[in-house]
Write an enzyme that holds these catalytic residues in place. Structure first.
Site, PDB file in Angstrom:
ATOM      1  N   GLY A   1       0.828  -1.214   0.000  1.00 55.26           N
ATOM      2  CA  GLY A   1       0.000   0.000   0.000  1.00 55.26           C
ATOM      3  C   GLY A   1       0.860   1.260   0.000  1.00 55.26           C
TER       4      GLY A   1
ATOM      5  N   ASP B   1       0.509  -4.656  11.275  1.00 53.87           N
ATOM      6  CA  ASP B   1       0.373  -5.905  10.538  1.00 53.87           C
ATOM      7  C   ASP B   1      -0.618  -6.813  11.255  1.00 53.87           C
ATOM      8  OD1 ASP B   1       2.611  -7.461   8.478  1.00 53.87           O
ATOM      9  OD2 ASP B   1       1.066  -8.621   9.518  1.00 53.87           O
TER      10      ASP B   1
ATOM     11  N   ASN C   1      -0.153 -15.167   5.833  1.00 48.67           N
ATOM     12  CA  ASN C   1      -0.713 -13.812   5.707  1.00 48.67           C
ATOM     13  C   ASN C   1      -2.228 -13.822   5.582  1.00 48.67           C
ATOM     14  OD1 ASN C   1       0.804 -11.120   5.219  1.00 48.67           O
ATOM     15  ND2 ASN C   1       2.175 -12.789   4.614  1.00 48.67           N
TER      16      ASN C   1
ATOM     17  N   TYR D   1      -3.255 -19.147  -3.543  1.00 55.05           N
ATOM     18  CA  TYR D   1      -3.958 -17.883  -3.302  1.00 55.05           C
ATOM     19  C   TYR D   1      -5.459 -18.133  -3.167  1.00 55.05           C
ATOM     20  CZ  TYR D   1      -6.260 -13.490  -4.401  1.00 55.05           C
ATOM     21  OH  TYR D   1      -7.101 -12.420  -4.384  1.00 55.05           O
TER      22      TYR D   1
ATOM     23  N   ARG E   1     -10.589 -13.101 -19.165  1.00 59.09           N
ATOM     24  CA  ARG E   1     -10.897 -12.617 -17.814  1.00 59.09           C
ATOM     25  C   ARG E   1     -12.040 -11.618 -17.868  1.00 59.09           C
ATOM     26  NH1 ARG E   1      -8.187 -16.237 -16.954  1.00 59.09           N
ATOM     27  NH2 ARG E   1      -6.397 -16.522 -15.597  1.00 59.09           N
TER      28      ARG E   1
HETATM   29  N1  UDP Z   1      -1.088 -11.464 -18.267  1.00 62.08           N
HETATM   30  C1  UDP Z   1      -0.226 -11.344 -19.345  1.00 62.08           C
HETATM   31  N2  UDP Z   1       0.822 -10.467 -19.254  1.00 62.08           N
HETATM   32  C2  UDP Z   1       1.045  -9.697 -18.144  1.00 62.08           C
HETATM   33  C3  UDP Z   1       0.148  -9.817 -17.059  1.00 62.08           C
HETATM   34  C4  UDP Z   1      -0.899 -10.725 -17.167  1.00 62.08           C
HETATM   35  O1  UDP Z   1      -0.376 -12.034 -20.360  1.00 62.08           O
HETATM   36  O2  UDP Z   1       2.018  -8.928 -18.121  1.00 62.08           O
HETATM   37  C5  UDP Z   1      -2.236 -12.378 -18.365  1.00 62.08           C
HETATM   38  C6  UDP Z   1      -2.303 -13.413 -17.255  1.00 62.08           C
HETATM   39  O3  UDP Z   1      -1.581 -14.574 -17.610  1.00 62.08           O
HETATM   40  C7  UDP Z   1      -3.809 -13.668 -17.164  1.00 62.08           C
HETATM   41  C8  UDP Z   1      -4.422 -12.308 -17.511  1.00 62.08           C
HETATM   42  O4  UDP Z   1      -3.411 -11.589 -18.210  1.00 62.08           O
HETATM   43  O5  UDP Z   1      -4.208 -14.582 -18.148  1.00 62.08           O
HETATM   44  C9  UDP Z   1      -4.845 -11.507 -16.285  1.00 62.08           C
HETATM   45  O6  UDP Z   1      -3.760 -11.499 -15.360  1.00 62.08           O
HETATM   46  P1  UDP Z   1      -3.691 -10.553 -14.101  1.00 62.08           P
HETATM   47  O7  UDP Z   1      -2.372 -10.802 -13.427  1.00 62.08           O
HETATM   48  O8  UDP Z   1      -3.985  -9.144 -14.512  1.00 62.08           O
HETATM   49  O9  UDP Z   1      -4.902 -11.016 -13.185  1.00 62.08           O
HETATM   50  P2  UDP Z   1      -5.286 -12.452 -12.537  1.00 62.08           P
HETATM   51  O10 UDP Z   1      -6.270 -13.051 -13.531  1.00 62.08           O
HETATM   52  O11 UDP Z   1      -4.051 -13.262 -12.349  1.00 62.08           O
HETATM   53  O12 UDP Z   1      -5.943 -12.091 -11.265  1.00 62.08           O
END
Ligand code: UDP
Length: 324
Positions: A36, A50, A91, A140, A220
């Protein structure tokens, strides 16, 4: 209301703080500033501490009364969680347990918890609703699902009222352009695409072009950070009328491939935005798209940013003038 915002100096938390203040709530931020930024919350009381530090939590609750807690503190990178799961469970799970016990002692009985689409793992339906099986494929997602289970048990045992909000892909920034997403290193797609548009960073990589999707890249569901903040406000109202532990999926209900995001960013920025393909990132499901129906029906929540361009446009304003 008096609201404690744990993780309020982070990306989503700082947008939440602004929203809460806008609606006249009293806010205290608790944040360890690991990811942050102090500058993101310059106008509210910030307690630096924390969740793993029992003494810091005791001091936080001593002499303050809160009507509700919003809990954004977490490690949230899929790839990192696969490489270092202990850190994620400590965490995200142990830290949250400490917070819950402090809330119990202080008799605070309302919590909005930041959960994630990663609790579902690989989707078994085109749109993921709340009845979809939870089967995380990375630590995660597993850490967040564990907390959801704890919340259900706490509702039964102690009468804690909770709403877990499972964000799909949080994106964008406040249109004012003075707060936004800022991680070091940056791993998220839209910030990396926009950094590349600005000639910053090491060059954009697209992780995997052999997924079973229209163009081979991951799909996504991108949802604006201020829309997420609005859902938290709705969750506060929702808990007034209802006991128990509840969960909602928050997305726009529209999926975009990585290449479509890059294409949209080219339109918004007017920049060419070059990229290279790289191997798949561990722990990434091919497709994650929400059904936002339950949130629409029960929280009366409708995302205002319903096009990918409008989301990217607000992120672009931030990235052109980053202040932290
Ligand atoms: N991604 C990518 N290049 C980057 C960052 C992300 O191709 O520099 C891809 C990643 O593999 C996933 C999508 O973009 O398929 C979204 O990734 P992000 O990390 O933004 O969010 P997540 O879905 O992991 O929460």
């Amino acid at each position: 209301m008096k609201v404690l915002v744990c993780g309020g100096a982070g990306y989503i938390g700082s947008h939440m703080v602004r929203r809460l203040l806008g609606y006249g709530h009293d806010v205290v931020v608790f944040d360890n500033l690991s990811t942050g930024h102090k500058k993101a919350v310059s106008n509210v009381p910030l307690v630096v501490g924390d969740l793993l530090d029992a003494e810091a939590l005791r001091r936080l609750f001593a002499g303050r009364r809160f009507d509700a807690v919003m809990h954004f503190c977490a490690l949230s990178l899929v790839g990192e969680s696969v490489r270092d799961p202990y850190q994620y469970y400590v965490n995200n799970v142990a830290g949250t347990l400490n917070l819950l016990r402090s809330m119990f002692t202080a008799e605070v009985s309302r919590l909005v918890f930041s959960s994630t689409a990663a609790v579902f793992g690989n989707p078994r339906a085109r749109f993921i609703d709340e009845l979809h099986p939870t089967c995380p494929i990375n630590p995660y997602g597993a850490s967040k699902l564990m907390v959801e289970r704890v919340l259900a048990d706490a509702a039964r045992a102690y009468g804690l009222r909770t709403v877990a909000l499972r964000y799909f892909n949080a994106a964008g920034a406040d249109p004012a352009g003075d707060i936004g997403e800022s991680h070091e290193p940056e791993t998220h797609l839209i910030p990396n695409v926009l950094r590349s548009a600005l000639g910053l960073g090491k060059g954009l990589k697209v992780f995997g072009n052999d997924y079973a999707t229209a163009d081979g890249t991951c799909v996504r569901d991108y949802v604006h950070v201020n829309d997420l903040a609005d859902a938290h406000l709705a969750a506060l109202d929702f808990m007034e009328g209802r006991e128990g532990a509840h969960a909602f999926n928050l997305g726009n209900g529209q999926g975009f491939t990585v290449l479509q995001v890059i294409e949209a960013a080219r339109r918004v920025t007017g920049k060419p935005i070059e990229f290279e393909y790289a191997t798949r990132r561990e722990g990434d499901p091919a497709v994650l798209v929400a059904s936002g129906q339950k949130a629409r029906d029960q929280l009366a929540w409708t995302p205002k940013y319903d096009s990918i361009e409008s989301i990217i446009d607000t992120a672009w304003r931030w990235h052109r003038a980053v202040r932290y």
